[in-house]
Motif scaffolding. Structure first.
Motif, PDB file in Angstrom:
ATOM      1  N   LYS A 191       0.843  -1.193   0.000  1.00 34.38           N
ATOM      2  CA  LYS A 191       0.000   0.000   0.000  1.00 34.38           C
ATOM      3  C   LYS A 191       0.879   1.244   0.000  1.00 34.38           C
ATOM      4  N   ILE A 192       0.738   2.073  -1.014  1.00 34.65           N
ATOM      5  CA  ILE A 192       1.580   3.262  -1.167  1.00 34.65           C
ATOM      6  C   ILE A 192       0.924   4.457  -0.477  1.00 34.65           C
ATOM      7  N   ASP A 193       1.716   5.168   0.292  1.00 32.62           N
ATOM      8  CA  ASP A 193       1.233   6.329   1.046  1.00 32.62           C
ATOM      9  C   ASP A 193       1.257   7.578   0.151  1.00 32.62           C
ATOM     10  N   TRP A 194       0.253   7.659  -0.746  1.00 25.37           N
ATOM     11  CA  TRP A 194       0.234   8.775  -1.697  1.00 25.37           C
ATOM     12  C   TRP A 194       0.032  10.117  -1.005  1.00 25.37           C
ATOM     13  N   LEU A 195      -0.818  10.150   0.019  1.00 23.30           N
ATOM     14  CA  LEU A 195      -1.041  11.407   0.726  1.00 23.30           C
ATOM     15  C   LEU A 195       0.238  11.874   1.413  1.00 23.30           C
ATOM     16  N   GLY A 196       0.992  10.943   1.992  1.00 24.08           N
ATOM     17  CA  GLY A 196       2.273  11.299   2.611  1.00 24.08           C
ATOM     18  C   GLY A 196       3.240  11.872   1.601  1.00 24.08           C
ATOM     19  N   ILE A 197       3.269  11.286   0.401  1.00 19.24           N
ATOM     20  CA  ILE A 197       4.153  11.782  -0.659  1.00 19.24           C
ATOM     21  C   ILE A 197       3.766  13.211  -1.042  1.00 19.24           C
ATOM     22  N   ILE A 198       2.453  13.448  -1.201  1.00 22.58           N
ATOM     23  CA  ILE A 198       1.980  14.787  -1.586  1.00 22.58           C
ATOM     24  C   ILE A 198       2.315  15.819  -0.507  1.00 22.58           C
ATOM     25  N   LEU A 199       2.075  15.464   0.764  1.00 21.20           N
ATOM     26  CA  LEU A 199       2.390  16.386   1.862  1.00 21.20           C
ATOM     27  C   LEU A 199       3.887  16.673   1.943  1.00 21.20           C
ATOM     28  N   LEU A 200       4.702  15.651   1.716  1.00 22.21           N
ATOM     29  CA  LEU A 200       6.156  15.836   1.736  1.00 22.21           C
ATOM     30  C   LEU A 200       6.594  16.786   0.622  1.00 22.21           C
ATOM     31  N   ILE A 201       6.070  16.575  -0.583  1.00 14.47           N
ATOM     32  CA  ILE A 201       6.441  17.425  -1.719  1.00 14.47           C
ATOM     33  C   ILE A 201       6.035  18.878  -1.464  1.00 14.47           C
ATOM     34  N   ILE A 202       4.791  19.082  -0.993  1.00 14.65           N
ATOM     35  CA  ILE A 202       4.332  20.448  -0.727  1.00 14.65           C
ATOM     36  C   ILE A 202       5.130  21.080   0.402  1.00 14.65           C
ATOM     37  N   GLY A 203       5.331  20.336   1.496  1.00 15.19           N
ATOM     38  CA  GLY A 203       6.019  20.881   2.665  1.00 15.19           C
ATOM     39  C   GLY A 203       7.473  21.218   2.402  1.00 15.19           C
ATOM     40  N   ILE A 204       8.224  20.243   1.909  1.00  9.08           N
ATOM     41  CA  ILE A 204       9.649  20.466   1.665  1.00  9.08           C
ATOM     42  C   ILE A 204       9.848  21.442   0.513  1.00  9.08           C
ATOM     43  N   GLY A 205       9.047  21.308  -0.545  1.00  7.13           N
ATOM     44  CA  GLY A 205       9.169  22.226  -1.676  1.00  7.13           C
ATOM     45  C   GLY A 205       8.911  23.669  -1.277  1.00  7.13           C
ATOM     46  N   SER A 206       7.870  23.885  -0.483  1.00  8.58           N
ATOM     47  CA  SER A 206       7.545  25.241  -0.017  1.00  8.58           C
ATOM     48  C   SER A 206       8.643  25.772   0.905  1.00  8.58           C
ATOM     49  N   LEU A 207       9.102  24.919   1.831  1.00 10.94           N
ATOM     50  CA  LEU A 207      10.140  25.342   2.776  1.00 10.94           C
ATOM     51  C   LEU A 207      11.417  25.729   2.052  1.00 10.94           C
ATOM     52  N   GLN A 208      11.854  24.890   1.108  1.00  8.50           N
ATOM     53  CA  GLN A 208      13.081  25.178   0.369  1.00  8.50           C
ATOM     54  C   GLN A 208      12.957  26.471  -0.433  1.00  8.50           C
ATOM     55  N   THR A 209      11.793  26.681  -1.037  1.00 10.44           N
ATOM     56  CA  THR A 209      11.587  27.904  -1.820  1.00 10.44           C
ATOM     57  C   THR A 209      11.655  29.132  -0.914  1.00 10.44           C
ATOM     58  N   VAL A 210      11.024  29.061   0.257  1.00  9.25           N
ATOM     59  CA  VAL A 210      11.059  30.182   1.206  1.00  9.25           C
ATOM     60  C   VAL A 210      12.491  30.457   1.644  1.00  9.25           C
ATOM     61  N   LEU A 211      13.235  29.411   1.949  1.00 13.91           N
ATOM     62  CA  LEU A 211      14.611  29.582   2.429  1.00 13.91           C
ATOM     63  C   LEU A 211      15.521  30.177   1.357  1.00 13.91           C
ATOM     64  N   GLU A 212      15.360  29.707   0.122  1.00 11.77           N
ATOM     65  CA  GLU A 212      16.278  30.126  -0.927  1.00 11.77           C
ATOM     66  C   GLU A 212      15.875  31.446  -1.581  1.00 11.77           C
ATOM     67  N   ARG A 213      14.593  31.817  -1.478  1.00 15.08           N
ATOM     68  CA  ARG A 213      14.131  33.039  -2.133  1.00 15.08           C
ATOM     69  C   ARG A 213      13.727  34.132  -1.149  1.00 15.08           C
ATOM     70  N   GLY A 214      13.664  33.787   0.147  1.00 19.85           N
ATOM     71  CA  GLY A 214      13.165  34.723   1.142  1.00 19.85           C
ATOM     72  C   GLY A 214      13.913  36.037   1.189  1.00 19.85           C
ATOM     73  N   GLU A 215      15.230  35.991   1.258  1.00 22.12           N
ATOM     74  CA  GLU A 215      16.022  37.213   1.355  1.00 22.12           C
ATOM     75  C   GLU A 215      15.883  38.062   0.094  1.00 22.12           C
ATOM     76  N   THR A 216      15.914  37.401  -1.079  1.00 21.44           N
ATOM     77  CA  THR A 216      15.770  38.123  -2.356  1.00 21.44           C
ATOM     78  C   THR A 216      14.427  38.835  -2.448  1.00 21.44           C
ATOM     79  N   GLU A 217      13.377  38.191  -1.926  1.00 16.67           N
ATOM     80  CA  GLU A 217      12.017  38.738  -2.024  1.00 16.67           C
ATOM     81  C   GLU A 217      11.620  39.563  -0.797  1.00 16.67           C
ATOM     82  N   ASP A 218      12.596  39.902   0.069  1.00 18.64           N
ATOM     83  CA  ASP A 218      12.330  40.696   1.274  1.00 18.64           C
ATOM     84  C   ASP A 218      11.360  39.986   2.206  1.00 18.64           C
ATOM     85  N   TRP A 219      11.512  38.661   2.270  1.00 17.25           N
ATOM     86  CA  TRP A 219      10.766  37.815   3.186  1.00 17.25           C
ATOM     87  C   TRP A 219       9.257  38.083   3.140  1.00 17.25           C
TER      88      TRP A 219
END
Length: 513
Positions: A191-219
């Protein structure tokens, strides 16, 4: 002989993946002009790769079990190689960003699975040698990336930064097809945890984008940064809750209940901060403030890189002979602390040799930390949990780099304003040395044909440039001190391993057994 070829192949693949995390940094200006993009937009080429890496790495164990290590690894090499070709052929920015993201998805396996394969090729009593060999790749990749990227860009074209991966990728795929066996501990999940995969992609993807673009975009002055911050928090909270409560999680977070892994993950996170911020700060400091050209900035890292290769091998042998890993980690932290303290003492007259010597301590720190931290992380895990523990530990290193660079950029921006205010407060008519220097600059401009009013304006403008340069320089120096303090702050965590070593010898085991 086949075993040696396989080890060389998978370590080379890991080095190739790690080089691609930093090789594009020096070519962003060229890409910007060629693709008609702004410098802010072109930075997505770096951000997209980092986001993909951090998303895929914690899923390594799940993907290996469900797809098979052999299929997943060879498929990832093919994806990485194909996307390298497509990156080189990109005709606009967002096409390049898309293929960089997919390249990062393929690259995730080249790091985590390569480590598993190397460990598997050595018997249990020689696992430290395996860690040392793989550690060479972990250390060399990000270090030589900017230097290699600068050489290729200066002599060929930025597109060859990606094309160079193609022959290496094809060769690696062929050799792995012939030599790579399936994982002996594969446990397919029905049984594949598709919801877990989706939450991981959204969570980590959003976090990484905030970290890498936050200073450039004035947070939080930017709407999409606010949205992604909320998305990251909610998704990661739900993800953690789900992965701890369902029977077949995509990421087995329950392994973090082992103190050896959770403490090692924190130490690895701090190591990631030191590793990536030093590679980020030092070349910028050398080129922007000390007048070094790209080639000289790259050569600064060379002595330390050479010494670190030998130090990694020596570290592996020392651990094999019974030296406590926690003591080696302590020594590695001390080297990093000394490196950052030394860099915090430099001035604008610092020599090439001084910085190069300082970087040797940074390299020694990396060499001393890479092997024992990987060993400590999995030292108390069951064989079936070790791939997951290794993946989480690797993810923490990458997250440490993202957090570190983001925090340091913000810190430097804040400190520049503070230092500028302090410096300007001393530029008063009562300060004799300041007035003498202003008069000297005015005289120089007058000697070049400027009238007195114009010469005075140029002299004041020059003083302003000097103040700005000094403000930035002092802020970079402050940043090294902050990083050093982060290493000092987590030192007490090593007491856990030191106390544990008195009662029970830590056995170094494979990351895949």
């Amino acid at each position: 002989m086949k075993r040696i070829i396989l080890i060389i192949t998978v370590i080379s693949a890991a080095i190739m993946e790690l080089i691609d995390t930093s090789i594009v940094n020096v070519a962003l200006n060229y890409m910007s002009g060629n693709l008609g993009a702004t410098l802010e937009d072109i930075s997505w080429v770096v951000t997209a790769y980092g986001i993909a890496n951090v998303i895929i790495i914690p899923m390594t164990s799940f993907l290996v079990n469900n797809l098979g290590r052999r299929n997943y690894y060879i498929g990832s090499i093919i994806l990485f190689t194909f996307c390298s070709f497509m990156c080189g052929n990109s005709t606009n920015l967002w096409e390049l960003v898309m293929f960089r993201f997919l390249q990062g998805i393929g690259g995730g396996a080249l790091l985590s699975v390569s480590a598993m394969v190397v460990y598997e090729c050595f018997p249990k009593e020689k696992q430290n040698i395996a860690s040392a060999l793989f550690g060479i790749g972990v250390f060399i990749g990000p270090t030589i990336g900017p230097t290699l990227g600068g050489f290729i860009t200066d002599n060929f074209s930025w597109r060859w930064i990606f094309y160079i991966n193609i022959p290496l990728g094809i060769l690696a795929a062929i050799l792995c097809f012939k030599l790579l066996p399936e994982s002996p501990t594969r446990q397919k999940v029905k049984k594949i945890d598709w919801l877990g995969i989706i939450l991981l992609i959204i969570g980590i993807g959003s976090l990484q984008t905030v970290l890498e673009r936050g200073e450039t975009e004035d947070w939080f002055a930017t709407r999409y940064i606010i949205f992604l911050t909320v998305a990251a928090v909610l998704s990661l909270v739900l993800f953690v809750h789900r992965e701890l409560t369902i029977p077949h999680p995509v990421v087995k977070l329950s392994v973090l209940k082992h103190p050896s892994l959770s403490i090692s993950a924190i130490l690895t996170f701090i190591t990631g901060i030191g590793m990536f911020t030093s590679i980020y700060l030092t070349p910028v400091l050398a080129q922007r403030f000390l007048g070094f050209n790209p080639a000289q900035a790259g050569l600064l890292l060379l002595p330390g890189s050479i010494i670190a290769v030998f130090a990694l091998i020596i570290t592996g042998k020392a651990l094999q002979k019974g030296v406590p890993p926690a003591l080696v980690v302590l020594l590695g932290f001390c080297c990093f602390i000394y490196f950052n303290w030394s860099m915090a003492q430099v001035n604008l007259d610092v020599s090439f040799a001084t910085i190069s010597i300082n970087l040797i301590f940074r390299a020694l720190g990396m060499a001393l930390l890479t092997v024992p931290l990987a060993s400590l992380a999995v030292s108390s895990l069951k064989p079936e949990d070790m791939p997951q523990g290794t993946a989480i530990n690797n993810m923490m290193r990458q997250l440490g780099g993202s957090f570190g660079i983001s925090i340091i950029n913000t810190y430097i921006a804040r400190r520049v304003a503070l230092h500028r205010t302090d410096l300007i407060s001393n530029l008063t008519p009562d300060n004799r040395s300041v007035m003498d220097r202003l008069q000297a600059y005015t005289s120089v401009f007058q000697s070049k044909g400027s009238g007195l009013p114009e010469a005075q304006q140029k002299a004041i403008a020059l003083m302003e440039k000097i103040v700005v340069k000094q403000s930035f320089f002092l802020s970079y120096i402050d940043a090294y001190m902050v990083i050093g303090l982060a290493f000092i702050f987590v030192l007490p965590l090593l007491l856990f391993f030191l106390k544990r070593n008195k009662n029970k010898k830590i056995v170094i085991v494979s990351a895949d057994h």
